[in-house]
Design a protein around this motif. Structure first.
Motif, PDB file in Angstrom:
ATOM      1  N   ASP A  83       0.802  -1.213   0.000  1.00  0.00           N
ATOM      2  CA  ASP A  83       0.000   0.000   0.000  1.00  0.00           C
ATOM      3  C   ASP A  83       0.843   1.275   0.000  1.00  0.00           C
TER       4      ASP A  83
ATOM      5  N   ASN B 204      -0.117   4.154   0.574  1.00  0.00           N
ATOM      6  CA  ASN B 204      -0.508   5.026   1.681  1.00  0.00           C
ATOM      7  C   ASN B 204       0.304   4.737   2.942  1.00  0.00           C
TER       8      ASN B 204
ATOM      9  N   ILE C 137       3.452   6.587   2.417  1.00  0.00           N
ATOM     10  CA  ILE C 137       3.261   8.006   2.727  1.00  0.00           C
ATOM     11  C   ILE C 137       3.353   8.241   4.224  1.00  0.00           C
ATOM     12  N   ASP C 138       2.711   7.381   4.982  1.00  0.00           N
ATOM     13  CA  ASP C 138       2.737   7.511   6.437  1.00  0.00           C
ATOM     14  C   ASP C 138       4.163   7.420   6.979  1.00  0.00           C
TER      15      ASP C 138
ATOM     16  N   LEU D 268      -6.387   3.131   7.144  1.00  0.00           N
ATOM     17  CA  LEU D 268      -6.908   4.380   6.601  1.00  0.00           C
ATOM     18  C   LEU D 268      -8.224   4.821   7.251  1.00  0.00           C
TER      19      LEU D 268
ATOM     20  N   LEU E  29      -7.805   7.494  -3.411  1.00  0.00           N
ATOM     21  CA  LEU E  29      -6.406   7.205  -3.098  1.00  0.00           C
ATOM     22  C   LEU E  29      -5.833   6.115  -4.002  1.00  0.00           C
TER      23      LEU E  29
ATOM     24  N   SER F  71      -3.443   2.766  -4.257  1.00  0.00           N
ATOM     25  CA  SER F  71      -3.319   1.639  -3.344  1.00  0.00           C
ATOM     26  C   SER F  71      -1.977   0.940  -3.536  1.00  0.00           C
TER      27      SER F  71
ATOM     28  N   SER G  74      -3.940  13.029  -2.175  1.00  0.00           N
ATOM     29  CA  SER G  74      -3.963  11.851  -1.300  1.00  0.00           C
ATOM     30  C   SER G  74      -3.069  12.062  -0.082  1.00  0.00           C
TER      31      SER G  74
ATOM     32  N   LEU H 277      -4.171  12.182   4.035  1.00  0.00           N
ATOM     33  CA  LEU H 277      -3.573  11.341   5.077  1.00  0.00           C
ATOM     34  C   LEU H 277      -2.886  12.177   6.147  1.00  0.00           C
TER      35      LEU H 277
END
Length: 349
Positions: free
Chosen positions: A93, A95, A98-99, A153, A224, A226, A313, A317
């Motif tokens: 993922d 995302n 990104i985190d 998420l 978003l 994935s 996106s 987040l």
């Protein structure tokens, strides 16, 4: 006699020279292939076929790569495995990348080929459930595997949909128990990916279209990205040619899968003969149709991202999870390894 002797001497010298050259060449090491340890997002399944095809058809090897492929434990779980150095690359993922890029930018892997460009994140309820919107989850229990991307998420969805998360109980379960616990009423809803849940339910004899209802994150403004292929920053820095080679081989294999899904299924079944071939073929085709066919593919081609969409996106987040910093799109995705636009698929169906 003298001429004969000279000819014999020349032959002996030539033979000795050839032998010496042969020994010298034998002493040279074979050209080493760059090893890449790659971890998937989940157990072997149909929607991973391109990785297996690239391996079986020698596409990785042709790029000077020795690629090993291991099963994963969730789309978010593969990111820390690569960040820690346990693996060089993975599928997972974006995302979660990104985190990590917001919290530990020096450690965060970087995406190099986007596959799941349509948001698959969802909440699943039974068809007759009174839960119609995320707000209806207040006072209810949601279950999900600890490393599930949709679970990770949920804070972002909750903020957008104005859900009071203090009134929502979240419990973890093993992935293989998700649909079972939902149907038994042990949880009110579960987290998951649309495609994953649909086919897990099918394996249990549950018709997702008739028995389940999906509350999709994308319907609440969370358009978003994935799952993407990603590499550790260190590997990208030390082996840029290997990264480009991996991406070329993968792109080549994807085109083969599009042309011949049955061949792709041969590669999948070779890894896990106990899988149901027809189910896994449906899973593959569903992933192509539902997870990888965002309208932007016609414009930018499979594998790439739209920077403005990715930037939105990231902002979603960062805001929802109150992250300390905002990574740039370039920090989480590097398109420089992609094959030329005309070499990448622009239509999957």
């Amino acid at each position: 006699m003298i001429a004969l002797s000279r000819r014999a001497t020349f032959k002996r010298i030539a033979a000795a020279t050839a032998a010496a050259i042969g020994l010298s060449l034998a002493a040279l090491p074979a050209q080493a292939q760059t090893k890449i340890k790659f971890v998937l997002q989940w157990k072997f399944e149909g929607s991973q076929a391109w990785f297996f095809v690239a391996q079986d058809k020698g596409y990785f090897k042709a790029e000077g790569l020795d690629v090993s492929i291991d099963q994963g434990e969730g789309s978010a779980a593969s990111i820390p495995k690569v960040a820690s150095g346990a693996y060089d690359a993975g599928f997972g993922d974006l995302n979660a990348i990104i985190d990590m890029a917001a919290k530990r930018p020096a450690d965060a892997p970087v995406g190099v080929y986007m596959l799941y460009n349509t948001p698959p994140f969802t909440l699943i309820v039974k068809k007759d459930s009174p839960i119609k919107t995320p707000k209806d989850l207040e006072g209810k229990t949601i279950g999900g595997p600890a490393n599930d991307g949709a679970l990770k998420l949920f804070p972002a969805l909750a903020k957008i949909a104005k859900v009071d998360t203090s009134k929502v109980n979240i419990t973890n379960m093993a992935p293989n128990l998700r649909e079972q616990m939902l149907m038994r009423g042990q949880v009110d809803a579960t987290f998951g990916y649309v495609n994953t849940v649909t086919f897990s339910a099918k394996a249990m004899g549950i018709d997702a279209a008739k028995d389940l209802r999906f509350i999709r994150y994308g319907d609440y403004g969370m358009d978003l990205y994935s799952n993407a292929v990603f590499f550790s920053r260190k590997f990208v820095q030390d082996n840029p040619k290997a990264v480009a080679g991996f991406v070329r081989a993968l792109n080549r294999a994807i085109k083969d899968v599009l042309a011949d899904p049955e061949m792709a299924m041969d590669a999948v079944m070779k890894r896990e003969p106990l899988l149901k071939r027809d189910v896994e073929k449906d899973r593959l085709l569903s992933a192509l149709r539902n997870d990888m066919s965002h309208p932007e593919v016609a414009r930018i081609g499979l594998g790439d991202v739209d920077d403005k969409r990715l930037e939105r996106s990231i902002e979603i987040l960062v805001d929802a999870n109150q992250l300390a910093r905002t990574p740039t799109p370039a920090e989480v995705f590097n398109r420089s390894f992609l094959p030329a636009r005309d070499q990448r698929p622009s239509k999957l169906f």
